[in-house]
Design a protein around this motif. Structure first.
Motif: not given
Ligand SMILES: C[S@@+](CC[C@H](N)C(=O)[O-])C[C@H]1O[C@@H](n2cnc3c(N)ncnc32)[C@H](O)[C@@H]1O
Length: 350
Positions: A93-105
């Motif tokens: 979920q830390l991947r920017s390209d994941s549709p479930d990304s929570l990197r910015a969060f």
């Protein structure tokens, strides 16, 4: 070898349970650094050697390896062979390209702006005041609005946080009677875009402050709903669009004190048509605390620190709505991801 007495084993477990929780702030810092460095984007689907990751992220290899080892210990990575790291489902979920990304969060909630504010938790608990203002000299939204990067990051973080709830609301709520939906404090429009994408008969307005709505025009275009949805800047305590038949307010009331929340509800009540419906989407606290959903209570504390708001129980929402001229039509706990949906209508219209 002497056997460890039962009571000592129990004591060790108890000590470990507390010490692990104290380490929570270290975990947050570690996740913040890994998210900031974009390590998950470098790893993607295959295990990568620590020295490659260090070279590509411009970091000190032995130190990066220690950071990744530590986050392996808490389940974000695996170390399939010494010094090589892969992502777990949680870490992905830390991947920017994941549709479930929570990197910015992750970057936002582990950002020095918020970590510094949290150092003032004791101040908040002692005085009841917002630690954020005490530490940064301004309230959260004014401060972030002045910091271009942090403002964009906050809006992106909110968008990531909203995706699951947006999908569930879009799929689970009956929008057939609505024509125009207004999302108050709607940020970049993630929620409304999800709703409009599944409901071709609807038009919408994303309404937020100028800094909150800044990313909405692009986000609505990317979602393919810009021809049916407008992004409007304004202050929801003052003027809200008066021509909606469904008003959504997601993850907003927790930002505000009871007094401010009542002012916001009164603003809605006086400006929305009598025939309109209000949907509050957000956390609803249980009447008593337990270990079931600690995140709700942390969010509540986060509001004490950063915005001066609070999470509320169902009965607190009911009282507030009744005091401001609404009747509660339904409360669906957990109907939007971890969040709940409260449906209310102007009192005279019930
Ligand atoms: C916690 S965020 C939630 C954003 C979005 N509803 C979501 O769930 O992703 C609260 C939003 O309220 C907006 N907001 C704060 N004060 C406001 C005001 N006076 N008028 C309009 N929007 C405001 C912020 O800019 C922010 O986008």
């Amino acid at each position: 070898m002497t056997e460890i007495a039962n009571d000592s084993a129990e004591k060790m477990d108890l000590r470990a349970a507390l010490i692990e929780k104290i380490g929570g702030y270290m975990t947050a810092h570690a996740i913040g650094v890994v998210a900031e460095l974009g390590i998950a984007d470098l790893i993607k689907d295959e295990p990568r050697a620590g020295h490659e990751l260090a070279a590509e992220s411009g970091t000190h290899e032995p130190s990066l390896r220690r950071l990744l080892r530590t986050l392996t210990a808490v389940g974000l990575f695996t170390e399939p062979e010494p010094g090589h790291f892969a992502l777990t489902d949680v870490g992905s979920q830390l991947r920017s390209d994941s549709p479930d990304s929570l990197r910015a969060f992750s970057r936002m909630f582990c950002h020095p702006i918020l970590l510094r504010a949290w150092q003032g938790l004791g101040h908040s608990v002692t005085t009841g005041e917002r630690a954020f203002d005490h530490v940064h000299g301004k309230n959260f939204y004014s401060y972030v609005a002045d910091q271009g990067d942090a403002n964009r990051l906050f809006n992106e973080a909110m968008s990531e946080e909203s995706r699951i709830a947006a999908g569930q609301l879009a799929a689970g709520y009956d929008f057939s009677h609505a024509k125009k939906v207004i999302d108050l404090g709607g940020g970049d429009g993630t929620l409304l875009a999800a709703v409009l994408s599944t409901q071709p008969h609807l038009r919408g307005v994303v309404f937020d402050s100028a800094s909150g709505v800044a990313e909405a025009p692009d986000a609505l275009k990317r979602a393919g709903v810009a021809d049916r949805c407008e992004a409007l800047a304004g202050d929801f305590f003052q003027d809200i669009p008066e021509d909606g038949d469904l008003y959504i307010i997601k993850s907003v009331f927790q930002d505000w004190s009871d007094e401010d929340s009542r002012a916001l509800l009164r603003s809605c009540r006086s400006q929305m048509p009598d025939s309109a419906t209000l949907l509050i989407v957000g956390s609803v606290l249980p009447e008593t605390a337990s270990t079931d959903q600690p995140i709700m209570f942390f969010t509540d504390l986060n509001m004490l620190v950063n915005t001066g708001g609070r999470e509320r129980t169902e009965s607190e929402f009911r009282v507030m709505l009744q005091e401001t001229g609404f009747d509660v039509r339904s409360v669906r706990l957990g109907a939007a991801g971890p969040l709940s949906i409260i449906e209310a209508v102007p009192a005279a219209a019930l």
